[in-house]
Design an enzyme around this catalytic site. Structure first.
Site, PDB file in Angstrom:
ATOM      1  N   CYS A  86      48.729  34.226   2.012  1.00  0.00           N
ATOM      2  CA  CYS A  86      48.661  32.706   2.405  1.00  0.00           C
ATOM      3  C   CYS A  86      48.256  32.651   2.199  1.00  0.00           C
ATOM      4  CB  CYS A  86      49.861  32.451   3.673  1.00  0.00           C
ATOM      5  SG  CYS A  86      50.243  30.257   2.956  1.00  0.00           S
ATOM      6  N   CYS A 139      57.141  31.395   8.063  1.00  0.00           N
ATOM      7  CA  CYS A 139      57.618  30.706   8.000  1.00  0.00           C
ATOM      8  C   CYS A 139      59.654  30.342   6.696  1.00  0.00           C
ATOM      9  CB  CYS A 139      56.977  29.113   7.246  1.00  0.00           C
ATOM     10  SG  CYS A 139      56.274  30.250   5.794  1.00  0.00           S
TER      11      CYS A 139
END
Length: 369
Positions: free
Chosen positions: A101, A198
């Protein structure tokens, strides 16, 4: 300086944005919408991608007095992070989606858009420190708060990205950041830190992978075998439910002769075989890696008393000798043996507190029995 502050909705990014504004920068806050359906991602203290987090970020921006926008990067996030996570596990590797990410979203897609819009830098709440070296290059060093140091997950950043980044919290312990947030009237001062992945809503990585991969999974079951004898000890319903070094959840029908626990030593996704054995068989003396990312000048050899490699987020440092071959392959000799290292993990190289770069582990050499 025009600064884009990435605001996740947590206390760290809120204080980082406030510090950037207080330093006199022209700050704009943004929140990244990483899911078309935020309810499918984690909520509360477990995530950083929810409607709740977006609202917390907006309220913090209002208190700081800066403009605030939401950027929808859900399609890019799914392609570059979620799909990569699934592909890696399907191939029997253990990826770190937070590094991916940072590499492809926060300091690539976001930074590229920020520069195109006329911003000079992106500020985040990561715990790391930036300094200008004697050669004029921007160096990244570990945070002052060793317990919160996030330089490992930032080890994928190159010189161009570091030159346009700000980490305002790198010199501050976490308790002081929370106290500062309270003094500034930020409602997220006591908000718990986010944990785990997440985009896995319930925290069940194996169940999520089996559901999402479906027919893409390399197998739907196989044998769990003793690495030394080849004896079948049990069955499983998919290799995506395992990672090297795992002890729990093996459900073995045959106890070890010496009564000691067994650990996952190797995963063969094509055959569907999971090999297990004693803890000492997890010891690794060397590793191979590819896809190196260097924070500055590309080294040929890294060695010396201060050279170390970190193999997990918040993991131990291991003294090492690092060789770079043909610019895209890295060989690491571990002077301090590591345990339970899996292909797909990131190896991040340090010279003292300075991050030199990182690479993705492709193979390991076990310590001879």
């Amino acid at each position: 300086m025009k600064v884009l502050a990435a605001m996740s909705g947590g206390v760290d990014s809120a204080v980082a944005a406030a510090r950037a504004a207080e330093a006199g920068h022209d700050v704009t806050g943004i929140h990244l919408a990483l899911s078309r359906n935020p309810a499918s991602y984690r909520s509360g203290a477990r995530g950083c991608c929810t409607i709740e987090d977006a609202n917390d970020a907006r309220r913090a921006a209002d208190v700081i007095g800066i403009p605030f926008y939401v950027w929808d990067l859900s399609e890019r996030f799914h392609a570059d992070v979620v799909e990569d996570f699934m592909d890696e596990y399907a191939a029997g590797r253990t990826p770190n989606p937070c590094l991916r990410c940072n590499e492809r979203i926060k300091f690539a897609a976001v930074l590229d858009r920020a520069l195109a819009l006329g911003f000079d830098a992106v500020a985040t709440g990561h715990y790391a420190q930036l300094r200008t070296g004697t050669d004029g290059l921007v160096e990244m060093h570990r945070a002052a708060d060793a317990g919160k140091d996030q330089s490992y997950v930032l080890g994928v950043l190159d010189q161009q990205q570091l030159a346009h980044s700000l980490f305002p919290l790198g010199d501050t312990p976490k308790p002081a950041v929370r106290a500062e947030a309270e003094r500034r009237g930020l409602l997220v001062a006591d908000k718990p830190d986010s944990h785990d992945i997440c985009f896995v809503a319930d925290g069940d990585n194996a169940g999520w992978l089996r559901e999402k991969l479906g027919d893409r999974a390399p197998n739907h079951g196989g044998a769990i075998v003793d690495d030394a004898t080849g004896e079948e000890l049990g069955r499983h319903d998919g290799t995506v439910g395992f990672t090297i070094g795992q002890r729990k959840g093996l459900r073995l029908g045959v106890p070890a002769p010496d009564g000691r626990p067994r650990f996952v030593l190797d995963i063969e996704p094509v055959e569907g075989t999971v090999r297990v054995g004693p803890r000492e068989r997890l010891a690794v003396s060397a590793l191979e890696a590819d896809r190196p990312r260097w924070c500055g000048t590309v080294p040929r050899v890294l060695e010396g008393p201060e050279v170390t490699v970190q193999l997990r987020a918040h993991g131990a440092e291991h003294r090492a000798r690092v060789e770079v071959h043909d610019g895209d392959r890295v060989r690491v000799e571990l002077l301090d043996h590591a345990s339970g290292i899996a292909p797909g993990q990131a190896a991040v190289f340090y010279d003292g507190t300075r991050v030199v770069g990182s690479a993705t582990i492709t193979a390991t050499t076990r310590v001879a029995a």
